[in-house]
Design an enzyme around this catalytic site. Structure first.
Site, short mmCIF file in Angstrom:
data_model
loop_
_atom_site.label_atom_id
_atom_site.label_comp_id
_atom_site.label_asym_id
_atom_site.label_seq_id
_atom_site.Cartn_x
_atom_site.Cartn_y
_atom_site.Cartn_z
N ALA A 18 1.53 -7.22 -7.38
CA ALA A 18 2.04 -8.21 -6.80
C ALA A 18 1.42 -8.99 -5.82
O ALA A 18 0.58 -8.92 -5.50
CB ALA A 18 3.57 -7.65 -6.13
N SER A 31 11.06 1.12 -11.90
CA SER A 31 11.15 2.11 -11.25
C SER A 31 10.78 3.47 -12.12
O SER A 31 11.37 3.65 -13.45
CB SER A 31 12.06 2.39 -10.43
OG SER A 31 12.11 3.71 -9.66
N GLY A 53 7.72 5.31 -11.74
CA GLY A 53 6.23 5.85 -11.87
C GLY A 53 5.72 5.72 -13.04
O GLY A 53 6.31 5.44 -14.10
N LYS A 77 15.51 -4.22 -6.98
CA LYS A 77 14.39 -3.15 -6.67
C LYS A 77 13.99 -2.94 -5.22
O LYS A 77 13.73 -1.83 -4.94
CB LYS A 77 13.27 -3.54 -7.52
CG LYS A 77 12.04 -2.78 -7.42
CD LYS A 77 12.20 -1.36 -8.22
CE LYS A 77 11.17 -0.40 -8.34
NZ LYS A 77 9.95 -0.41 -7.45
N HIS A 121 16.36 -0.46 -3.89
CA HIS A 121 16.06 0.82 -4.42
C HIS A 121 14.73 1.52 -3.64
O HIS A 121 15.00 2.87 -3.33
CB HIS A 121 15.58 0.82 -5.86
CG HIS A 121 14.92 1.95 -6.43
ND1 HIS A 121 13.60 2.25 -6.29
CD2 HIS A 121 15.51 2.98 -7.21
CE1 HIS A 121 13.07 3.27 -6.77
NE2 HIS A 121 14.38 3.89 -7.37
N ASN A 122 13.94 0.69 -3.47
CA ASN A 122 12.70 1.28 -2.72
C ASN A 122 13.12 1.58 -1.15
O ASN A 122 12.56 2.70 -0.73
CB ASN A 122 11.55 0.23 -2.65
CG ASN A 122 10.74 0.32 -4.01
OD1 ASN A 122 11.56 0.44 -4.94
ND2 ASN A 122 9.57 -0.22 -4.25
N GLU A 142 14.66 4.97 -1.22
CA GLU A 142 13.78 5.86 -1.49
C GLU A 142 13.00 6.16 -0.11
O GLU A 142 13.17 7.29 0.01
CB GLU A 142 12.86 5.08 -2.45
CG GLU A 142 11.81 6.27 -2.99
CD GLU A 142 10.72 5.44 -3.90
OE1 GLU A 142 11.29 4.74 -4.92
OE2 GLU A 142 9.46 5.62 -3.58
N TYR A 143 12.76 5.20 0.52
CA TYR A 143 12.21 5.57 1.91
C TYR A 143 13.22 6.38 2.70
O TYR A 143 12.64 7.19 3.70
CB TYR A 143 12.11 4.00 2.71
CG TYR A 143 10.79 3.55 2.46
CD1 TYR A 143 10.41 2.73 1.31
CD2 TYR A 143 9.98 3.34 3.42
CE1 TYR A 143 9.32 2.14 1.23
CE2 TYR A 143 8.77 2.43 3.56
CZ TYR A 143 8.22 1.99 2.37
OH TYR A 143 7.33 1.39 2.24
P1 NBP Z 1 -2.73 -0.65 -11.11
O1 NBP Z 1 -3.77 -0.82 -9.90
O2 NBP Z 1 -2.99 0.50 -12.17
O3 NBP Z 1 -3.26 -1.97 -12.18
C1 NBP Z 1 -3.29 -3.26 -11.75
C2 NBP Z 1 -3.41 -4.17 -12.88
O4 NBP Z 1 -3.37 -5.30 -12.35
C3 NBP Z 1 -4.70 -3.96 -13.67
O5 NBP Z 1 -4.48 -4.29 -15.00
C4 NBP Z 1 -5.68 -5.10 -12.92
O6 NBP Z 1 -6.45 -5.57 -13.88
C5 NBP Z 1 -4.41 -6.34 -12.88
N1 NBP Z 1 -5.13 -7.26 -12.20
C6 NBP Z 1 -5.33 -7.44 -10.44
BR1 NBP Z 1 -5.21 -5.73 -9.62
N2 NBP Z 1 -5.57 -8.63 -10.20
C7 NBP Z 1 -5.61 -9.29 -11.35
C8 NBP Z 1 -5.76 -10.85 -11.55
N3 NBP Z 1 -6.19 -11.54 -10.48
N4 NBP Z 1 -5.69 -11.27 -12.89
C9 NBP Z 1 -5.32 -10.41 -13.84
N5 NBP Z 1 -4.86 -9.18 -13.70
C10 NBP Z 1 -5.14 -8.68 -12.41
O7 NBP Z 1 -1.13 -1.21 -10.72
P2 NBP Z 1 0.14 -0.43 -11.47
O8 NBP Z 1 0.39 0.68 -10.61
O9 NBP Z 1 0.06 -0.57 -12.98
O10 NBP Z 1 1.12 -1.44 -10.90
C11 NBP Z 1 1.54 -2.73 -11.49
C12 NBP Z 1 2.73 -3.30 -10.71
O11 NBP Z 1 3.80 -2.18 -10.76
C13 NBP Z 1 2.36 -3.35 -9.02
O12 NBP Z 1 3.16 -4.58 -8.84
C14 NBP Z 1 3.08 -2.22 -8.74
O13 NBP Z 1 3.61 -2.32 -7.35
C15 NBP Z 1 4.29 -1.84 -9.65
N6 NBP Z 1 4.71 -0.62 -9.78
C16 NBP Z 1 3.91 0.35 -9.61
C17 NBP Z 1 4.74 1.57 -9.74
C18 NBP Z 1 3.60 2.93 -9.96
O14 NBP Z 1 4.27 3.99 -9.70
N7 NBP Z 1 2.31 2.81 -9.87
C19 NBP Z 1 5.86 1.94 -9.98
C20 NBP Z 1 6.81 0.78 -10.09
C21 NBP Z 1 6.24 -0.71 -9.94
P3 NBP Z 1 -8.26 -5.28 -13.84
O15 NBP Z 1 -8.22 -3.98 -14.64
O16 NBP Z 1 -9.04 -5.98 -14.28
O17 NBP Z 1 -8.45 -4.65 -12.45
#
Ligand code: NBP
Length: 479
Positions: free
Chosen positions: A77, A129, A131, A183, A186-187, A190-191
């Site tokens: 984000a 949500s 994970g 959302k 929700h978070n 969760e806290y």
């Molecule tokens: P990750 O850290 O696993 O992946 C981040 C992605 O964003 C990668 O594909 C990265 O590409 C890409 N990215 C970034 Br960083 N900067 C970029 C840019 N300037 N241009 C293009 N691509 C870019 O994150 P994630 O856990 O998959 O989370 C993604 C979203 O989902 C976040 O907003 C997160 O808060 C949300 N979320 C996560 C969870 C969870 O449990 N993990 C749950 C619910 C929501 P790269 O490979 O080139 O760095």
């Protein structure tokens, strides 16, 4: 050339797993990742037998999509989302659909929805949500934004969402930032849930002197009743986990909790909307206090330690009290969360479907629990109660949990163990059910030192009075 049903930008944890989930349900995908090696590895590991095409750049991705184009952006984000939208915009046409599935601030989503609408692009902010596992096998999805996008994307996202009794945990929530707002709440909830469980664990260990297996047994037993939920289940598992030397692993984990911001956003939003969201705010503050580890260590040496544990014969009674306190405080937390959503719906002109929101959270997400079914029932009753605390079912639950809740809070206070979420929930409950509170004194003080005037119980609230407190004591109505 066969065109893809959806493009996915960002193959991190969430993007990759959502893509595989969509592919399992038969949708054809084109995927792109800024770092090309990540996309190549994704296809090498998972591409066999799947209709997934990799694009080297965003132009390539867009060219592989059918019309209208549907693109799911799953990047971090903030600036990353902004950057991807800027790069995509020249490549899109009116009627195309852009979905931000990250944890974006709902105000950013609202702004992007307006800006893109002016260019004819349907922008959707979708809370996701659950994970990694949820994304792969059934997340809870909270979409909102451009309503015209919903008929196009509904089947795809409802197909991959978690289901409760066949109902998908994915419903349209409203225009603008409505999806990301829900959302955020929700978070925040969760806290609150996590903080309550942490406080109960701390009291079990340090006030009742229980060992970790006994604590885990309790959580497992509680999971068979009203407290049944994902977070209770994982807490039992966490408590049983051993370190390399056989000791409980949690005892070797540093007592500092981090946060990414959605809890703070929720608390800030409550302040902006004048909603008493005490429990979630306490949970955020508790994480902030936890982060001051060295300061706490120094204070512990200066200010003293925790007194002895409760004698063994009394422990069973206290465990029941902790159960009731956890249940009642959780109910207060959800009450406050829904109060905040009601205020935000009024302010933003959203018709948030509160019962459906409770259902959306019943599976696929971190706060999934049996209790959300009772909340759904409450919002289906006619008339809909003013707040969950005024719902006949929950009012009865609270009355019966109340004695144990007080006992648990007194246990914490008596042993000098911080239980801010359990305690603030009880204070809210006592304040909420108090027909004649203490704010008369505050009105009088404000009038005394600042001539802010006050209202009287025997007059219309629009009539204001001022007393010459330090003079002749005469009260006069103000024009
Ligand atoms: P990750 O850290 O696993 O992946 C981040 C992605 O964003 C990668 O594909 C990265 O590409 C890409 N990215 C970034 Br960083 N900067 C970029 C840019 N300037 N241009 C293009 N691509 C870019 O994150 P994630 O856990 O998959 O989370 C993604 C979203 O989902 C976040 O907003 C997160 O808060 C949300 N979320 C996560 C969870 C969870 O449990 N993990 C749950 C619910 C929501 P790269 O490979 O080139 O760095």
């Amino acid at each position: 050339m066969i065109q893809s049903d959806m493009g996915v930008v960002g193959l991190g944890v969430m993007g990759a797993n959502l893509a595989l989930n969509l592919s399992d349900k038969g949708f054809r995908l084109s995927v792109y990742n800024r770092t090309g090696a990540v996309a190549s590895e994704f296809i090498r590991a998972h591409g066999q037998g799947r209709a997934i095409a990799v694009a080297d750049d965003l132009e390539g991705l867009v060219s592989q999509l059918g019309s209208p184009r549907v693109i799911l952006v799953m990047v971090t984000a903030g600036r990353a989302v902004e950057g991807v939208i800027e790069q995509l915009l020249p490549l899109l046409e009116a009627g195309d659909i852009l979905i931000d599935g990250g944890n974006s601030n709902y105000q950013d989503t609202d702004r992007r929805w307006r800006a893109l609408a002016a260019k004819g692009i349907h922008f959707v902010g979708m809370g996701v949500s659950g994970g990694e596992d949820g994304a792969r096998f059934g997340p809870s999805l909270m979409p909102g934004g451009a309503a015209a996008a919903w008929p196009v994307i509904r089947d795809m996202f409802q197909a991959i969402a978690a289901k409760v009794d066949g109902m998908p945990c994915c419903q349209w929530l409203g225009e603008g930032g409505a999806g990301h707002y829900v959302k955020m709440i929700h978070n925040g909830i969760e806290y609150g849930d996590m903080q309550l469980i942490a406080e109960v664990c701390h009291l079990m260990q340090h006030a009742l002197g229980l060992d970790h297996d006994t604590m885990a047994d309790c959580f497992e037993a509680w999971n068979g009743g009203r407290l049944e939920s994902y977070l209770i289940q994982i807490t039992a598992r966490i408590l049983r986990q051993r370190d390399r030397d056989g000791s409980p692993l949690v005892d070797s984990i540093l007592d500092k909790a981090g946060q990414k911001g959605t809890g703070v956003w929720t608390a800030q939003d409550a302040l902006d909307n004048a909603v008493p969201l005490t429990l979630i705010s306490e949970a955020v503050h508790a994480r902030m206090l936890s982060a001051r580890k060295s300061e706490r260590v120094a204070a512990a040496a200066l200010l003293g330690s925790v007194p002895a544990v409760v004698p063994e014969p009394d422990r069973a009674v206290y465990l029941d009290a902790l159960h009731d306190a956890l249940y009642a405080a959780k109910l207060v937390s959800y009450t406050q969360g829904f109060m905040l959503m009601q205020a935000a719906a009024g302010k933003n002109g959203w018709a948030l479907p509160f019962g459906d929101i409770a259902l959306l959270w019943r599976a696929g997400c971190i706060i999934r629990s049996r209790f959300l079914g009772d909340i759904k029932n409450s919002f289906e009753r006619q008339p809909v109660p003013l707040s969950l605390l005024q719902d006949p079912f929950f009012a009865a639950e609270l009355r019966s949990a109340q004695a144990g809740w007080r006992k648990a809070v007194m246990l914490a206070v008596g042993h000098g163990i911080a239980a801010p979420a359990l305690g603030s929930a009880l204070a809210f409950y006592d304040g909420y059910r108090c027909a004649r509170g203490s704010a008369n004194i505050i009105q009088a003080q404000r009038d005394f030192f600042g001539a802010h005037a006050y209202q009287r119980i025997d007059r219309d609230e629009t009539t204001r009075f001022h007393t010459r407190w330090m003079g002749d004591g005469v009260e006069e109505p103000l024009p």
